[in-house]
Write a protein that holds these residues in place. Sequence first.
Motif, PDB file in Angstrom:
ATOM      1  N   VAL A 186      75.513 103.636  88.058  1.00 11.92           N
ATOM      2  CA  VAL A 186      76.483 102.960  87.182  1.00 11.92           C
ATOM      3  C   VAL A 186      76.339 103.453  85.746  1.00 11.92           C
ATOM      4  O   VAL A 186      77.329 103.742  85.065  1.00 11.92           O
ATOM      5  CB  VAL A 186      76.317 101.420  87.272  1.00 11.92           C
ATOM      6  CG1 VAL A 186      77.079 100.725  86.164  1.00 11.92           C
ATOM      7  CG2 VAL A 186      76.773 100.921  88.630  1.00 11.92           C
ATOM      8  N   VAL A 187      75.123 103.588  85.272  1.00  5.06           N
ATOM      9  CA  VAL A 187      74.900 104.078  83.900  1.00  5.06           C
ATOM     10  C   VAL A 187      75.419 105.502  83.766  1.00  5.06           C
ATOM     11  O   VAL A 187      76.095 105.843  82.784  1.00  5.06           O
ATOM     12  CB  VAL A 187      73.394 103.993  83.536  1.00  5.06           C
ATOM     13  CG1 VAL A 187      73.110 104.742  82.248  1.00  5.06           C
ATOM     14  CG2 VAL A 187      72.974 102.540  83.396  1.00  5.06           C
ATOM     15  N   LEU A 188      75.152 106.353  84.738  1.00  5.94           N
ATOM     16  CA  LEU A 188      75.649 107.728  84.698  1.00  5.94           C
ATOM     17  C   LEU A 188      77.180 107.761  84.733  1.00  5.94           C
ATOM     18  O   LEU A 188      77.812 108.558  84.037  1.00  5.94           O
ATOM     19  CB  LEU A 188      75.065 108.541  85.860  1.00  5.94           C
ATOM     20  CG  LEU A 188      73.592 108.912  85.734  1.00  5.94           C
ATOM     21  CD1 LEU A 188      73.099 109.596  87.008  1.00  5.94           C
ATOM     22  CD2 LEU A 188      73.356 109.789  84.533  1.00  5.94           C
ATOM     23  N   ALA A 189      77.782 106.909  85.535  1.00  6.53           N
ATOM     24  CA  ALA A 189      79.246 106.854  85.613  1.00  6.53           C
ATOM     25  C   ALA A 189      79.848 106.448  84.268  1.00  6.53           C
ATOM     26  O   ALA A 189      80.881 106.994  83.840  1.00  6.53           O
ATOM     27  CB  ALA A 189      79.679 105.881  86.700  1.00  6.53           C
ATOM     28  N   ILE A 190      79.211 105.535  83.579  1.00  5.14           N
ATOM     29  CA  ILE A 190      79.688 105.112  82.248  1.00  5.14           C
ATOM     30  C   ILE A 190      79.577 106.265  81.260  1.00  5.14           C
ATOM     31  O   ILE A 190      80.507 106.536  80.495  1.00  5.14           O
ATOM     32  CB  ILE A 190      78.896 103.864  81.763  1.00  5.14           C
ATOM     33  CG1 ILE A 190      79.259 102.658  82.620  1.00  5.14           C
ATOM     34  CG2 ILE A 190      79.182 103.596  80.284  1.00  5.14           C
ATOM     35  CD1 ILE A 190      78.394 101.438  82.370  1.00  5.14           C
ATOM     36  N   ILE A 191      78.477 106.974  81.283  1.00  3.47           N
ATOM     37  CA  ILE A 191      78.290 108.122  80.387  1.00  3.47           C
ATOM     38  C   ILE A 191      79.333 109.193  80.666  1.00  3.47           C
ATOM     39  O   ILE A 191      79.949 109.740  79.745  1.00  3.47           O
ATOM     40  CB  ILE A 191      76.857 108.684  80.520  1.00  3.47           C
ATOM     41  CG1 ILE A 191      75.841 107.686  79.961  1.00  3.47           C
ATOM     42  CG2 ILE A 191      76.737 110.037  79.821  1.00  3.47           C
ATOM     43  CD1 ILE A 191      74.400 108.037  80.222  1.00  3.47           C
ATOM     44  N   VAL A 192      79.582 109.499  81.929  1.00  2.00           N
ATOM     45  CA  VAL A 192      80.574 110.509  82.292  1.00  2.00           C
ATOM     46  C   VAL A 192      81.974 110.071  81.859  1.00  2.00           C
ATOM     47  O   VAL A 192      82.760 110.871  81.352  1.00  2.00           O
ATOM     48  CB  VAL A 192      80.522 110.804  83.812  1.00  2.00           C
ATOM     49  CG1 VAL A 192      81.724 111.593  84.276  1.00  2.00           C
ATOM     50  CG2 VAL A 192      79.247 111.546  84.144  1.00  2.00           C
ATOM     51  N   SER A 193      82.296 108.797  82.041  1.00  7.24           N
ATOM     52  CA  SER A 193      83.632 108.314  81.666  1.00  7.24           C
ATOM     53  C   SER A 193      83.863 108.383  80.158  1.00  7.24           C
ATOM     54  O   SER A 193      85.000 108.460  79.709  1.00  7.24           O
ATOM     55  CB  SER A 193      83.860 106.890  82.171  1.00  7.24           C
ATOM     56  OG  SER A 193      83.038 105.983  81.468  1.00  7.24           O
ATOM     57  N   ILE A 194      82.804 108.372  79.392  1.00  6.83           N
ATOM     58  CA  ILE A 194      82.926 108.518  77.940  1.00  6.83           C
ATOM     59  C   ILE A 194      82.956 109.997  77.548  1.00  6.83           C
ATOM     60  O   ILE A 194      83.745 110.418  76.708  1.00  6.83           O
ATOM     61  CB  ILE A 194      81.752 107.797  77.230  1.00  6.83           C
ATOM     62  CG1 ILE A 194      81.870 106.289  77.430  1.00  6.83           C
ATOM     63  CG2 ILE A 194      81.720 108.147  75.742  1.00  6.83           C
ATOM     64  CD1 ILE A 194      80.651 105.514  76.980  1.00  6.83           C
ATOM     65  N   ALA A 195      82.121 110.805  78.173  1.00 10.32           N
ATOM     66  CA  ALA A 195      81.960 112.204  77.776  1.00 10.32           C
ATOM     67  C   ALA A 195      83.123 113.092  78.200  1.00 10.32           C
ATOM     68  O   ALA A 195      83.560 113.958  77.440  1.00 10.32           O
ATOM     69  CB  ALA A 195      80.662 112.751  78.342  1.00 10.32           C
ATOM     70  N   VAL A 196      83.662 112.912  79.398  1.00 10.75           N
ATOM     71  CA  VAL A 196      84.698 113.814  79.908  1.00 10.75           C
ATOM     72  C   VAL A 196      85.972 113.772  79.062  1.00 10.75           C
ATOM     73  O   VAL A 196      86.463 114.822  78.646  1.00 10.75           O
ATOM     74  CB  VAL A 196      84.983 113.535  81.406  1.00 10.75           C
ATOM     75  CG1 VAL A 196      86.228 114.254  81.875  1.00 10.75           C
ATOM     76  CG2 VAL A 196      83.780 113.956  82.227  1.00 10.75           C
ATOM     77  N   PRO A 197      86.549 112.612  78.759  1.00  8.60           N
ATOM     78  CA  PRO A 197      87.756 112.617  77.915  1.00  8.60           C
ATOM     79  C   PRO A 197      87.500 113.226  76.536  1.00  8.60           C
ATOM     80  O   PRO A 197      88.364 113.912  75.989  1.00  8.60           O
ATOM     81  CB  PRO A 197      88.131 111.141  77.792  1.00  8.60           C
ATOM     82  CG  PRO A 197      87.496 110.485  78.962  1.00  8.60           C
ATOM     83  CD  PRO A 197      86.249 111.272  79.247  1.00  8.60           C
ATOM     84  N   SER A 198      86.321 113.013  76.010  1.00  6.69           N
ATOM     85  CA  SER A 198      85.980 113.583  74.712  1.00  6.69           C
ATOM     86  C   SER A 198      85.959 115.107  74.783  1.00  6.69           C
ATOM     87  O   SER A 198      86.467 115.793  73.902  1.00  6.69           O
ATOM     88  CB  SER A 198      84.620 113.041  74.271  1.00  6.69           C
ATOM     89  OG  SER A 198      84.150 113.740  73.167  1.00  6.69           O
ATOM     90  N   THR A 199      85.390 115.641  75.848  1.00  9.80           N
ATOM     91  CA  THR A 199      85.332 117.107  75.996  1.00  9.80           C
ATOM     92  C   THR A 199      86.717 117.675  76.224  1.00  9.80           C
ATOM     93  O   THR A 199      87.027 118.746  75.701  1.00  9.80           O
ATOM     94  CB  THR A 199      84.457 117.505  77.202  1.00  9.80           C
ATOM     95  OG1 THR A 199      83.665 116.430  77.628  1.00  9.80           O
ATOM     96  CG2 THR A 199      83.568 118.642  76.899  1.00  9.80           C
ATOM     97  N   VAL A 200      87.548 116.996  76.989  1.00 13.43           N
ATOM     98  CA  VAL A 200      88.916 117.461  77.222  1.00 13.43           C
ATOM     99  C   VAL A 200      89.680 117.473  75.908  1.00 13.43           C
ATOM    100  O   VAL A 200      90.424 118.417  75.602  1.00 13.43           O
ATOM    101  CB  VAL A 200      89.617 116.574  78.278  1.00 13.43           C
ATOM    102  CG1 VAL A 200      91.095 116.860  78.345  1.00 13.43           C
ATOM    103  CG2 VAL A 200      88.968 116.757  79.636  1.00 13.43           C
ATOM    104  N   SER A 201      89.501 116.449  75.096  1.00 12.18           N
ATOM    105  CA  SER A 201      90.172 116.377  73.795  1.00 12.18           C
ATOM    106  C   SER A 201      89.725 117.517  72.879  1.00 12.18           C
ATOM    107  O   SER A 201      90.548 118.145  72.208  1.00 12.18           O
ATOM    108  CB  SER A 201      89.865 115.027  73.143  1.00 12.18           C
ATOM    109  OG  SER A 201      90.344 114.988  71.839  1.00 12.18           O
ATOM    110  N   ILE A 202      88.440 117.788  72.869  1.00 13.44           N
ATOM    111  CA  ILE A 202      87.918 118.881  72.047  1.00 13.44           C
ATOM    112  C   ILE A 202      88.474 120.212  72.539  1.00 13.44           C
ATOM    113  O   ILE A 202      88.878 121.066  71.746  1.00 13.44           O
ATOM    114  CB  ILE A 202      86.366 118.875  72.075  1.00 13.44           C
ATOM    115  CG1 ILE A 202      85.833 117.685  71.297  1.00 13.44           C
ATOM    116  CG2 ILE A 202      85.799 120.167  71.510  1.00 13.44           C
ATOM    117  CD1 ILE A 202      84.344 117.445  71.462  1.00 13.44           C
TER     118      ILE A 202
END
Length: 168
Positions: free
Chosen positions: A16-32
């Motif tokens: 669950v913690v990893l899923a939360i981190i991924v859900s935050i990191a992926v959109p940020s990387t796509v935006s960048i």
Amino acid sequence: MNNKGFTLVELLAVIVVLAIIVSIAVPSTVSISRKIKGNLFCQKVNSIVNAASLYGEDYKETFGFETYHINNKTCVDSKTGNEYQVEGGFFNAQEIQVKDLLNKGYLKKEKAEEGNVVDPRTNENMENDHLVVYEKYGRIYVHFGSLNGNESVRESEANQCIQSSECH
């Protein structure tokens, strides 16, 4: 009993913690990634504009058979923030395509499967994009689109990269 390992609850908590981190990191990387590709597109547009300006300087004596209409513009001084008017009118112009700049050696060919000049955002060929090269009060300007005012979506986006060129 001394069991080595993790319980099911502990494993689920980690997942669950990893899923939360991924859900935050992926959109940020796509935006960048989108921003970087947008910046690369504007850099490519500026390279095309510079090449077209050089072309215009070399071929401006052939202008005059066609004219290009520009509306009055309101510009903003970047230092003071004050607005000022730039006069429009009809100016001597020539319509070319990006491939003309390639063929005449004003633009360097890229090594890409999609074509010689490629939009970094979509990997689409830009060789058939239209440019209007015109002379206004002794200075060469470039606008993406055709003499009749039509422009594709990409040509419109390219003009946003060079929007302020007539305001200098």
